[in-house]
Scaffold this motif. Sequence first.
Motif, short mmCIF file in Angstrom:
data_model
loop_
_atom_site.label_atom_id
_atom_site.label_comp_id
_atom_site.label_asym_id
_atom_site.label_seq_id
_atom_site.Cartn_x
_atom_site.Cartn_y
_atom_site.Cartn_z
N LEU A 55 -10.05 -8.01 -4.83
CA LEU A 55 -9.28 -8.52 -5.95
C LEU A 55 -10.04 -9.61 -6.71
O LEU A 55 -10.01 -9.66 -7.95
N LYS B 8 -12.44 -0.97 7.94
CA LYS B 8 -11.66 -1.24 6.74
C LYS B 8 -12.62 -1.40 5.57
O LYS B 8 -13.48 -2.29 5.58
N ILE C 27 -7.19 -0.28 -6.61
CA ILE C 27 -7.89 -0.55 -5.35
C ILE C 27 -7.56 0.57 -4.37
O ILE C 27 -6.38 0.94 -4.22
N TRP D 262 0.81 -1.21 0.00
CA TRP D 262 0.00 0.00 0.00
C TRP D 262 0.85 1.27 0.00
O TRP D 262 1.91 1.32 0.61
N ARG E 129 -12.95 -1.13 -5.20
CA ARG E 129 -12.42 -1.71 -6.44
C ARG E 129 -12.90 -0.87 -7.61
O ARG E 129 -14.10 -0.73 -7.85
N TYR F 287 -12.67 -1.49 1.22
CA TYR F 287 -11.86 -1.60 0.01
C TYR F 287 -12.72 -1.24 -1.20
O TYR F 287 -13.80 -1.80 -1.40
N THR G 236 -12.66 -6.96 2.47
CA THR G 236 -11.27 -7.40 2.52
C THR G 236 -10.60 -7.15 1.16
O THR G 236 -11.28 -7.03 0.12
N LEU G 237 -9.27 -7.12 1.17
CA LEU G 237 -8.53 -6.98 -0.08
C LEU G 237 -8.78 -8.17 -0.99
O LEU G 237 -8.95 -8.01 -2.20
N GLU G 238 -8.79 -9.37 -0.43
CA GLU G 238 -8.99 -10.57 -1.24
C GLU G 238 -10.35 -10.54 -1.94
O GLU G 238 -10.46 -10.90 -3.11
N TYR H 299 -3.50 0.53 -3.75
CA TYR H 299 -2.86 -0.78 -3.85
C TYR H 299 -1.65 -0.70 -4.77
O TYR H 299 -1.71 -1.01 -5.96
N TYR I 292 -8.03 1.67 -0.30
CA TYR I 292 -8.32 1.12 1.03
C TYR I 292 -8.50 2.27 2.01
O TYR I 292 -7.62 3.12 2.13
#
Length: 219
Positions: free
Chosen positions: A133, A87, A73, A34, A91, A89, A128-130, A184, A75
Amino acid sequence: AGRIITDTGCTEATSYELDRRNLTPGYDHDVSLWTNVAGRESMRLHDTYGARAWNLSMRGGDRPSASNPHHGIIYRACHSCIRTHKKIYYRRRTPVPEDYSLMDTVLYNEDDGGGRNVWGTDFDLYSTLEDALDDVDAWKCPNGQFKLSATFYGHCSPDGSRVENQRSQFDEWNQRTNVAYFVYKAEEDGLDIVPSGEDVAVSGGGGDVPYRVAAVAGR
């Protein structure tokens, strides 16, 4: 008998104890993933990136597939928000137009950037980041409507429940504090900022605003 656990002023007590010990909340982000682009109060690490640098920091990727790529991305970390909104995220689904200030829409404005930052078309939100993505479990919004006055999160939540009072416009001081934004991109892959002295018109959705920008070169 079961116990009923309630919030009996824990947040206020924590703030009081931090003040008493002359401490401030902070956040140690993973610099290999990040880049910090904006922050306020104790989470302000440096000056906010300008509109052009912010846009250029939005690096795309082909996850989960080349037919469903992302275009960056974002955050948001919020120390003072409720658990589900600490948190978030973002996209980006479409390329950020060069003449558009995504920074203004995220940090300050109550609009969709003149149709260039539309929920479900240009972006979605995730926990979440996952998830961001892989483009799974995107947040839902009450009645399928993103509330523009709730800057960045639109009163949306993981299950679609209406959640209020989690916005943090950076020019307002009666909203959520101790907030930071990251993109990101590894910080070591940052941008070389060289002052150019040029005024460039970058639209923030409410008309063109002249920005004193910098010449930006990738490393």
